[in-house]
Design a protein around this motif. Sequence first.
Motif, PDB file in Angstrom:
ATOM      1  N   ASN A  61       0.867  -1.179   0.000  1.00 32.82           N
ATOM      2  CA  ASN A  61       0.000   0.000   0.000  1.00 32.82           C
ATOM      3  C   ASN A  61       0.904   1.228   0.000  1.00 32.82           C
ATOM      4  O   ASN A  61       1.003   1.941   0.983  1.00 32.82           O
ATOM      5  CB  ASN A  61      -0.915  -0.035   1.232  1.00 32.82           C
ATOM      6  N   SER A  64      -1.623   5.823   0.012  1.00 42.32           N
ATOM      7  CA  SER A  64      -2.887   5.557   0.704  1.00 42.32           C
ATOM      8  C   SER A  64      -3.701   6.808   0.978  1.00 42.32           C
ATOM      9  O   SER A  64      -4.914   6.774   0.865  1.00 42.32           O
ATOM     10  CB  SER A  64      -2.638   4.811   2.020  1.00 42.32           C
ATOM     11  N   SER A  65      -3.072   7.914   1.339  1.00 37.62           N
ATOM     12  CA  SER A  65      -3.852   9.103   1.666  1.00 37.62           C
ATOM     13  C   SER A  65      -3.184  10.354   1.115  1.00 37.62           C
ATOM     14  O   SER A  65      -2.062  10.309   0.630  1.00 37.62           O
ATOM     15  CB  SER A  65      -4.027   9.218   3.184  1.00 37.62           C
ATOM     16  N   GLY A  66      -3.923  11.449   1.188  1.00 40.45           N
ATOM     17  CA  GLY A  66      -3.395  12.721   0.705  1.00 40.45           C
ATOM     18  C   GLY A  66      -3.725  13.009  -0.745  1.00 40.45           C
ATOM     19  O   GLY A  66      -3.214  13.974  -1.310  1.00 40.45           O
ATOM     20  N   TRP A  72     -10.878  10.722   1.280  1.00 38.28           N
ATOM     21  CA  TRP A  72     -10.630   9.551   2.124  1.00 38.28           C
ATOM     22  C   TRP A  72      -9.376   8.827   1.644  1.00 38.28           C
ATOM     23  O   TRP A  72      -8.806   9.129   0.602  1.00 38.28           O
ATOM     24  CB  TRP A  72     -11.826   8.597   2.106  1.00 38.28           C
ATOM     25  N   SER A  73      -8.948   7.849   2.428  1.00 33.62           N
ATOM     26  CA  SER A  73      -7.755   7.069   2.123  1.00 33.62           C
ATOM     27  C   SER A  73      -8.087   5.883   1.229  1.00 33.62           C
ATOM     28  O   SER A  73      -9.204   5.374   1.251  1.00 33.62           O
ATOM     29  CB  SER A  73      -7.124   6.544   3.415  1.00 33.62           C
ATOM     30  N   ASN A  75      -6.849   2.385   1.181  1.00 31.74           N
ATOM     31  CA  ASN A  75      -6.055   1.544   2.061  1.00 31.74           C
ATOM     32  C   ASN A  75      -5.776   0.140   1.551  1.00 31.74           C
ATOM     33  O   ASN A  75      -5.641  -0.791   2.334  1.00 31.74           O
ATOM     34  CB  ASN A  75      -6.732   1.465   3.433  1.00 31.74           C
ATOM     35  N   THR A 115      -0.661  14.231  -3.578  1.00 31.96           N
ATOM     36  CA  THR A 115      -1.181  15.603  -3.625  1.00 31.96           C
ATOM     37  C   THR A 115      -1.195  16.156  -5.049  1.00 31.96           C
ATOM     38  O   THR A 115      -1.824  17.173  -5.303  1.00 31.96           O
ATOM     39  CB  THR A 115      -0.371  16.549  -2.714  1.00 31.96           C
TER      40      THR A 115
END
Length: 180
Positions: A61, A64-66, A72-73, A75, A115
């Motif tokens: 993984n 996963s986020s950002g 949301w992530s 995951n 991002t």
Amino acid sequence: IAFTAATGPRDVKITTSASTMVPAAGFTVLDLLPSDDGGSALAMVALDPGSYASSTAGLSNTLSSGFSCLPWSLNGADSTYRIHLEAGEVLSAALLQPEPADGALALLATCGDPTSAVACADSTLIGETEVLSYVAPSAGDYFLVVDSYVSSVGGASASPFSLDVAIHVQPLRPGWILPG
């Protein structure tokens, strides 16, 4: 295309009540090697339009986020692929993973940087197709992230997926052409 379909060329037969037609060029199911991160994606040849089959089995993984376009992530295990687009080209990517997996797509402008996501697709439910569409404002390499999650087991999916990639140019619609 079935997830269990063998890779290779296929013929298409179109039958109507009046005739049967077999186009000269059908389609090909291509095998897509998993790519665990941006470094792997950069080392591979950029994806061409086509129908691909692969899996996120054994991948980590990494992202996963950002993501700038998702609140949301993601995951699950993810795989990253490089795609080259010219300015004005439209990328359409459709991801289908069988139940119990829930796939998602993100298109990054910078390899490995969530991002920098310029488009995301994660609006359908388990076993349904996610469709991502993006018009490139400038030429360059973009990175398509395939993410796979199985909520019942709390993580990465080892199930296969199919990915259809299309790249085309929008038709010109000059404002100076008037009807009549």
